[in-house]
Design a protein around this motif. Sequence first.
Motif, PDB file in Angstrom:
ATOM      1  N   LYS A  13      -3.896   2.964   4.548  1.00 15.89           N
ATOM      2  CA  LYS A  13      -3.829   3.962   3.467  1.00 15.89           C
ATOM      3  C   LYS A  13      -5.205   4.099   2.829  1.00 15.89           C
ATOM      4  O   LYS A  13      -5.761   3.137   2.304  1.00 15.89           O
ATOM      5  CB  LYS A  13      -2.791   3.571   2.407  1.00 15.89           C
ATOM      6  N   TYR A 119      10.710   4.930  -3.075  1.00 20.12           N
ATOM      7  CA  TYR A 119       9.753   3.898  -3.465  1.00 20.12           C
ATOM      8  C   TYR A 119      10.404   2.897  -4.392  1.00 20.12           C
ATOM      9  O   TYR A 119      11.152   3.266  -5.303  1.00 20.12           O
ATOM     10  CB  TYR A 119       8.623   4.563  -4.262  1.00 20.12           C
ATOM     11  N   TYR A 159      10.308   2.248   0.763  1.00 18.46           N
ATOM     12  CA  TYR A 159       8.956   1.695   0.683  1.00 18.46           C
ATOM     13  C   TYR A 159       8.901   0.613  -0.391  1.00 18.46           C
ATOM     14  O   TYR A 159       9.032   0.912  -1.568  1.00 18.46           O
ATOM     15  CB  TYR A 159       7.990   2.835   0.342  1.00 18.46           C
ATOM     16  N   GLU A 161       6.729  -1.392  -2.438  1.00 15.57           N
ATOM     17  CA  GLU A 161       5.329  -1.206  -2.833  1.00 15.57           C
ATOM     18  C   GLU A 161       4.885  -2.311  -3.787  1.00 15.57           C
ATOM     19  O   GLU A 161       5.330  -2.354  -4.942  1.00 15.57           O
ATOM     20  CB  GLU A 161       5.195   0.172  -3.503  1.00 15.57           C
ATOM     21  N   SER A 163       1.590  -2.850  -4.121  1.00 14.53           N
ATOM     22  CA  SER A 163       0.185  -2.456  -4.257  1.00 14.53           C
ATOM     23  C   SER A 163      -0.674  -3.415  -5.077  1.00 14.53           C
ATOM     24  O   SER A 163      -0.451  -3.590  -6.267  1.00 14.53           O
ATOM     25  CB  SER A 163       0.139  -1.069  -4.896  1.00 14.53           C
ATOM     26  N   GLY A 164      -1.642  -4.042  -4.419  1.00 15.12           N
ATOM     27  CA  GLY A 164      -2.569  -4.924  -5.131  1.00 15.12           C
ATOM     28  C   GLY A 164      -2.182  -6.386  -5.118  1.00 15.12           C
ATOM     29  O   GLY A 164      -2.987  -7.246  -5.452  1.00 15.12           O
ATOM     30  N   THR A 165      -0.950  -6.701  -4.725  1.00 15.86           N
ATOM     31  CA  THR A 165      -0.560  -8.110  -4.666  1.00 15.86           C
ATOM     32  C   THR A 165       0.339  -8.333  -3.455  1.00 15.86           C
ATOM     33  O   THR A 165       1.024  -7.409  -3.006  1.00 15.86           O
ATOM     34  CB  THR A 165       0.138  -8.559  -5.969  1.00 15.86           C
ATOM     35  N   GLY A 187       4.087  -2.379   1.716  1.00 18.24           N
ATOM     36  CA  GLY A 187       2.663  -2.270   1.388  1.00 18.24           C
ATOM     37  C   GLY A 187       2.328  -3.143   0.205  1.00 18.24           C
ATOM     38  O   GLY A 187       3.090  -3.214  -0.760  1.00 18.24           O
ATOM     39  N   GLY A 188       1.181  -3.814   0.283  1.00 19.51           N
ATOM     40  CA  GLY A 188       0.717  -4.580  -0.869  1.00 19.51           C
ATOM     41  C   GLY A 188       0.051  -5.876  -0.499  1.00 19.51           C
ATOM     42  O   GLY A 188       0.672  -6.749   0.111  1.00 19.51           O
ATOM     43  N   GLY A 189      -1.223  -5.969  -0.829  1.00 15.59           N
ATOM     44  CA  GLY A 189      -1.944  -7.237  -0.775  1.00 15.59           C
ATOM     45  C   GLY A 189      -2.167  -7.815   0.604  1.00 15.59           C
ATOM     46  O   GLY A 189      -2.519  -8.983   0.717  1.00 15.59           O
ATOM     47  N   ILE A 190      -1.987  -7.038   1.654  1.00 21.35           N
ATOM     48  CA  ILE A 190      -2.231  -7.596   2.990  1.00 21.35           C
ATOM     49  C   ILE A 190      -3.737  -7.643   3.232  1.00 21.35           C
ATOM     50  O   ILE A 190      -4.406  -6.610   3.259  1.00 21.35           O
ATOM     51  CB  ILE A 190      -1.512  -6.783   4.089  1.00 21.35           C
ATOM     52  N   ILE A 207       1.669  -1.364   5.547  1.00 20.05           N
ATOM     53  CA  ILE A 207       0.593  -0.470   5.117  1.00 20.05           C
ATOM     54  C   ILE A 207      -0.528  -1.308   4.511  1.00 20.05           C
ATOM     55  O   ILE A 207      -0.282  -2.139   3.639  1.00 20.05           O
ATOM     56  CB  ILE A 207       1.103   0.576   4.096  1.00 20.05           C
ATOM     57  N   VAL A 208      -1.729  -1.109   5.014  1.00 17.01           N
ATOM     58  CA  VAL A 208      -2.897  -1.846   4.526  1.00 17.01           C
ATOM     59  C   VAL A 208      -3.804  -0.873   3.781  1.00 17.01           C
ATOM     60  O   VAL A 208      -4.248   0.128   4.357  1.00 17.01           O
ATOM     61  CB  VAL A 208      -3.651  -2.515   5.698  1.00 17.01           C
ATOM     62  N   GLY A 209      -4.041  -1.165   2.514  1.00 21.13           N
ATOM     63  CA  GLY A 209      -4.836  -0.252   1.689  1.00 21.13           C
ATOM     64  C   GLY A 209      -6.113  -0.873   1.180  1.00 21.13           C
ATOM     65  O   GLY A 209      -7.181  -0.787   1.793  1.00 21.13           O
ATOM     66  N   ASN A 210      -5.977  -1.592   0.068  1.00 19.19           N
ATOM     67  CA  ASN A 210      -7.145  -2.061  -0.665  1.00 19.19           C
ATOM     68  C   ASN A 210      -8.123  -2.907   0.144  1.00 19.19           C
ATOM     69  O   ASN A 210      -9.340  -2.823  -0.046  1.00 19.19           O
ATOM     70  CB  ASN A 210      -6.645  -2.854  -1.881  1.00 19.19           C
TER      71      ASN A 210
HETATM   72  C1  1GP Z   1      -0.705   0.916  -1.547  1.00 21.59           C
HETATM   73  O1  1GP Z   1       1.101  -0.043  -0.330  1.00 21.59           O
HETATM   74  C2  1GP Z   1      -0.240   0.317  -0.257  1.00 21.59           C
HETATM   75  O2  1GP Z   1       0.046   2.067  -1.832  1.00 21.59           O
HETATM   76  C3  1GP Z   1      -1.107  -0.822   0.197  1.00 21.59           C
HETATM   77  O3  1GP Z   1      -1.273  -1.785  -0.802  1.00 21.59           O
HETATM   78  O4  1GP Z   1      -3.649  -1.504  -1.448  1.00 21.59           O
HETATM   79  O5  1GP Z   1      -2.459  -3.670  -1.880  1.00 21.59           O
HETATM   80  O6  1GP Z   1      -3.042  -2.982   0.451  1.00 21.59           O
HETATM   81  P1  1GP Z   1      -2.679  -2.534  -0.931  1.00 21.59           P
END
Ligand code: 1GP
Length: 229
Positions: A13, A119, A159, A161, A163-165, A187-190, A207-210
């Motif tokens: 993401k 979500y 989903y 979520e 996000s961030g942890t 999604g979150g903290g991966i 889902i890998v974001g940050n």
């Molecule tokens: C954010 O779920 C996604 O909407 C991914 O989370 O940014 O923590 O990886 P991260």
Amino acid sequence: MYKEMNEWKHLFKLDPAKEISDEQLDRLCESGTDAIIVGGTDDVTLDGVLDLLSRIRRHTVPCILEISNMEAITPGFDYYYIPMVMNSTEKKWMMDIQHQAIKQYKDIMDWDETFVEGYCILNEEAKAFKHTSCYMPDMEDVTAYAYMAENVFHLPIFYMEYSGTYGDPKLVRQVKAQLNNTLLFYGGGIENNFQAAEMKEHADAIIVGNSIYTDFKKALKTVKAVENV
Ligand code: 1GP
């Protein structure tokens, strides 16, 4: 050859409000990930979305716009995801903004490329949690939302979520046990291979974001980490 959505295992993401070099973007697109989502919470502008779209489009990887504000919607993506925040305390985030968007765009919407995501935001510190006035659901609440996503709303995606942890794999497993048709996205903290594989064991797709922006090399490796999970 790209796979159908129900076979997806891994997505990146990208946040239109954050910078990414051409070289890194190319490597993400060619990494073997199943799709790239463009989406964020703050400062999502049409310019930012168009910039990413045009750069991702140089590759064949499917690209998805996750709609977070009406001003930043544009044609050209393969798919559009519409989030409905099930654990928001305000009807606005579950129903009203979607209602407004559909009023405006229904004549040009293509339901073969538009998917609604149920979500459930599970990190109290996440911007999206605060922005959409969520409450923290317990385990039973979350599994009941998943059940509703599938059986009441017939949503294609639920989903989780964080996000961030990094979230709770046990809860992800319990939620997955609740679902038969609705896909489970996590999604979150991966940030590394181990976490990617651990969550993918239960979720249909991760889902890998940050971590793209904080440790690019490790983020890239999460693709291979879930290949055989
Ligand atoms: C954010 O779920 C996604 O909407 C991914 O989370 O940014 O923590 O990886 P991260």
